[in-house]
Design an enzyme around this catalytic site. Sequence first.
Site, short mmCIF file in Angstrom:
data_model
loop_
_atom_site.label_atom_id
_atom_site.label_comp_id
_atom_site.label_asym_id
_atom_site.label_seq_id
_atom_site.Cartn_x
_atom_site.Cartn_y
_atom_site.Cartn_z
N SER A 162 0.93 -1.44 -0.20
CA SER A 162 0.30 0.08 -0.31
C SER A 162 1.15 1.26 0.17
O SER A 162 1.52 1.63 -0.71
CB SER A 162 -1.15 0.02 1.59
OG SER A 162 -1.72 1.03 0.60
N ASP A 332 -9.03 -6.86 -4.80
CA ASP A 332 -8.65 -5.80 -4.00
C ASP A 332 -9.19 -4.64 -5.40
O ASP A 332 -8.40 -4.59 -6.05
CB ASP A 332 -6.68 -5.37 -4.39
CG ASP A 332 -6.22 -4.36 -3.61
OD1 ASP A 332 -7.15 -3.44 -3.47
OD2 ASP A 332 -5.32 -4.09 -3.10
N HIS A 365 -7.67 -5.78 -0.43
CA HIS A 365 -6.54 -4.91 0.13
C HIS A 365 -5.90 -5.36 1.14
O HIS A 365 -4.98 -5.91 0.74
CB HIS A 365 -7.27 -3.42 0.33
CG HIS A 365 -4.84 -2.79 0.05
ND1 HIS A 365 -4.43 -2.72 -1.22
CD2 HIS A 365 -5.23 -2.61 0.99
CE1 HIS A 365 -3.39 -2.13 -0.69
NE2 HIS A 365 -3.83 -1.34 0.69
#
Length: 396
Positions: A162, A332, A365
């Site tokens: 991320s 995701d 995610h």
Amino acid sequence: MDQPTTRADPAETARHSHVTFDDGIMLECGTTLRHHTIAYRTYGTLNAARSNAVLVCHALTLDQYVAEEHPITGKPGWWDSVVGPGRPLDTNRLFVICPNVLGGCMGSTGPLSYRELADGTAADEPWGTEFPPVTIRDMVRAQKRLIEHLGIERLFAVIGGSMGGMQVLQWAALYPDAVFAALPIATASYHSAQNIAFNEVGRQAIFADPDWQNGQYWRTGQIPARGLAVARMCAHITYLSEEALSRKFGRRLQNAPKDSTEAINLFGEMFEVESYLRHQGSTFVQRFDANSYLTLTRAMDYFDLGADVGGDLAAAFKGSRTRFLLASFSSDWLFPTEESRSAARALNRAGANVSFVEFPTDKGHDAFLLEEPDFHRTLAGFLRGCAIHAGLAAAE
């Protein structure tokens, strides 16, 4: 200075190593911080050749406590399934470093730090909203100072997911000779308009909190807890997937009316998923600072690695000798697979050594933080191969 320390809210009793640099760092916004501190944790032992160091870059709402009990929440390290003895980042063989990012709120210089005055001394209150804007590049440049302080010329690997993955890409572009292997996970080379929009909703929730006090909430002894909790709830939805939410909660009720004579409370916690989100929000405000949240979400929004090289991402990695592994997850939707695939194509055009894997999962995610055996096996295998090519296995 490099010693254990303690710091003020929200981590008054949190212990960590830290180093303070007194020779200044100029940020991309043009402001110079005359002093800046980086807090960090390490795991494993640095070998004699200083060649086995791995930098772990944390995501937006995480921190340096990657493989140990968190000093505030008491929860296990956020990546203790990946970092530790016998795990993909095997601390029997590797020296793992995880710093709190510049702009963070767990010991590194950020909005909670005491503001610098024109004469270089510290004011008697925090920076708050006067803390200068930081970028992913600023974070990485500060981390490079830490790595140099530790006497490490080249990192064996840099890894993160991320916002951490953004830092990995920036490391590989900015310091290619200092990174043998780069593993950007569930990330992208720029922040999408949709992601910027979600971040703005969170920021506006904080601004709307009556306790926000124009970012000077410490003066009232309060924090904008309601606004920060809503920001966390909104963001947390993006970390999951519809499949994961349905599997975990569905439409199950927890406080349903007992019979037709009992009125439905329109504003209570009726569905299990509501209770889950409220819990996520309430626990988050105990360990995170609202001004840091604003600073770091803006840093993600600013990130566009290709824009630094005329829009051609491949140019950012031209001639790179770094070995790359890009990983994405099928469910995701915050950082969809196509964004990782696009970065992999750019690396291919640059002639880089790149591998790309999409992992099928319904966990969204957050899959990179959860138990995903195939993902973990791939990390371990890639790092073993890199160790051979780096001569690390032979050195041991």
